[in-house]
Motif scaffolding. Sequence first.
Motif, PDB file in Angstrom:
ATOM      1  N   GLY A 223       0.788  -1.043   0.372  1.00 39.23           N
ATOM      2  CA  GLY A 223      -0.169  -0.307   0.320  1.00 39.23           C
ATOM      3  C   GLY A 223       0.932   1.237   0.041  1.00 39.23           C
ATOM      4  N   LEU A 224       0.480   2.045   0.746  1.00 40.57           N
ATOM      5  CA  LEU A 224       1.708   3.822   1.145  1.00 40.57           C
ATOM      6  C   LEU A 224       2.475   3.117   2.032  1.00 40.57           C
ATOM      7  N   SER A 225       3.412   4.670   1.185  1.00 39.32           N
ATOM      8  CA  SER A 225       4.600   4.067   1.449  1.00 39.32           C
ATOM      9  C   SER A 225       4.844   4.349   3.238  1.00 39.32           C
ATOM     10  N   ASP A 226       5.882   4.446   3.721  1.00 38.91           N
ATOM     11  CA  ASP A 226       5.569   4.402   5.274  1.00 38.91           C
ATOM     12  C   ASP A 226       5.470   5.868   5.686  1.00 38.91           C
ATOM     13  N   ILE A 240      -9.658   5.055   3.088  1.00 44.09           N
ATOM     14  CA  ILE A 240     -10.298   3.825   2.278  1.00 44.09           C
ATOM     15  C   ILE A 240      -9.219   3.072   2.065  1.00 44.09           C
ATOM     16  N   TYR A 241      -9.381   0.723   2.351  1.00 47.28           N
ATOM     17  CA  TYR A 241      -8.327   0.113   1.852  1.00 47.28           C
ATOM     18  C   TYR A 241      -8.488  -0.575   0.578  1.00 47.28           C
ATOM     19  N   ALA A 242      -7.980  -0.211  -0.846  1.00 47.90           N
ATOM     20  CA  ALA A 242      -8.645  -0.716  -1.752  1.00 47.90           C
ATOM     21  C   ALA A 242      -7.433  -1.520  -2.611  1.00 47.90           C
ATOM     22  N   SER A 243      -8.069  -3.146  -3.194  1.00 50.15           N
ATOM     23  CA  SER A 243      -7.247  -3.349  -3.824  1.00 50.15           C
ATOM     24  C   SER A 243      -7.107  -3.542  -5.300  1.00 50.15           C
ATOM     25  N   MET A 259      -4.453  -3.510   6.364  1.00 48.94           N
ATOM     26  CA  MET A 259      -5.311  -2.920   7.433  1.00 48.94           C
ATOM     27  C   MET A 259      -4.461  -3.662   9.424  1.00 48.94           C
ATOM     28  N   GLN A 260      -3.760  -4.544   9.110  1.00 47.92           N
ATOM     29  CA  GLN A 260      -3.407  -4.544  10.442  1.00 47.92           C
ATOM     30  C   GLN A 260      -2.226  -3.867   9.635  1.00 47.92           C
ATOM     31  N   ASN A 263      -2.487  -0.952  11.546  1.00 49.45           N
ATOM     32  CA  ASN A 263      -2.523   0.101  13.048  1.00 49.45           C
ATOM     33  C   ASN A 263      -1.034  -0.700  13.805  1.00 49.45           C
ATOM     34  N   GLU A 264      -0.012  -1.014  12.787  1.00 53.63           N
ATOM     35  CA  GLU A 264       1.458  -0.828  13.873  1.00 53.63           C
ATOM     36  C   GLU A 264       2.675   0.353  13.637  1.00 53.63           C
ATOM     37  N   PHE A 265       1.315   1.668  13.384  1.00 56.78           N
ATOM     38  CA  PHE A 265       2.030   2.978  12.934  1.00 56.78           C
ATOM     39  C   PHE A 265       1.170   3.764  14.304  1.00 56.78           C
TER      40      PHE A 265
END
Length: 265
Positions: A223-226, A240-243, A259-260, A263-265
């Motif tokens: 997904g997006l960069s850190d 919004i999460y997108a495949s 999504m997981q 949650n780490e950020f």
Amino acid sequence: MKYIDGHMHLENGPLTKEYVLQFVETAHQKGLDEIQILDHTHRFIEFEPIYEGLKVHDVQKTWLENKKMKFKDHISDFVDLMKDIQAMDLPVKVKYGLEVCYVPQYEDNIREVLSMYSFDFIVGAIHSIDGILYDMSFSKELLWNQYDVNHIYQRYYDLVFQLIKSDLFTQLAHPDTIKLFQIYPNYDLKPTYQKMAELLKQHHMKAENNVGCYYRYNHPDLGLSDELLRIFKDNDIPLIYASDAHKPQDVGNFIQEAMQRMNEF
């Protein structure tokens, strides 16, 4: 929290209930609560004029002249189909919209076409840099090998900023997909990301955490960069999460993992 896949395309198949229901069935099997179905504007006859600028390059002109994929349907047919789908008793909620290729010089054309229809959402996307597509097999020859990488990135984000400011869209598609070939500028992108976050908040837009580059282009980022994720989180930008699925079996791909990770950020 709802389990939503916010970006998928019917473009490789027909505008039929049977085909749409393949996406719905995969979503149900993967435990999704909601899906957003959209097609690229290059599917629809009404949007053909906004692609004129791409035709100056023969390879892009040939790509656009593939009538099996491009400018083959009317928007009304898509809207009517999706309304019929929404009237059905389905295990997954279905919303529909468009992914609009935003080109500033055609903004009035885009606004006029969009005003004629009602959608649940409208996704804005940048797919070209001043008339050259950046994400195709031929893009390295036309763009990346011809122009300064810093310039490409600066133009891409200038266009993203114009897209947001247009107030045409509810959702920003794949905000950092310009990285797909793992070619990067030599300047710090964090100020650019911060400006993008501020504009998104000001114009009340969602941003996608789109995993398409991960499994379609083998990019290491899920997904997006850190850096961009942190800035979006720090600025409370709704994600919004997108495949970015282009076929039914890819619906929901890596949504849970993305999504997981968030949650780490």
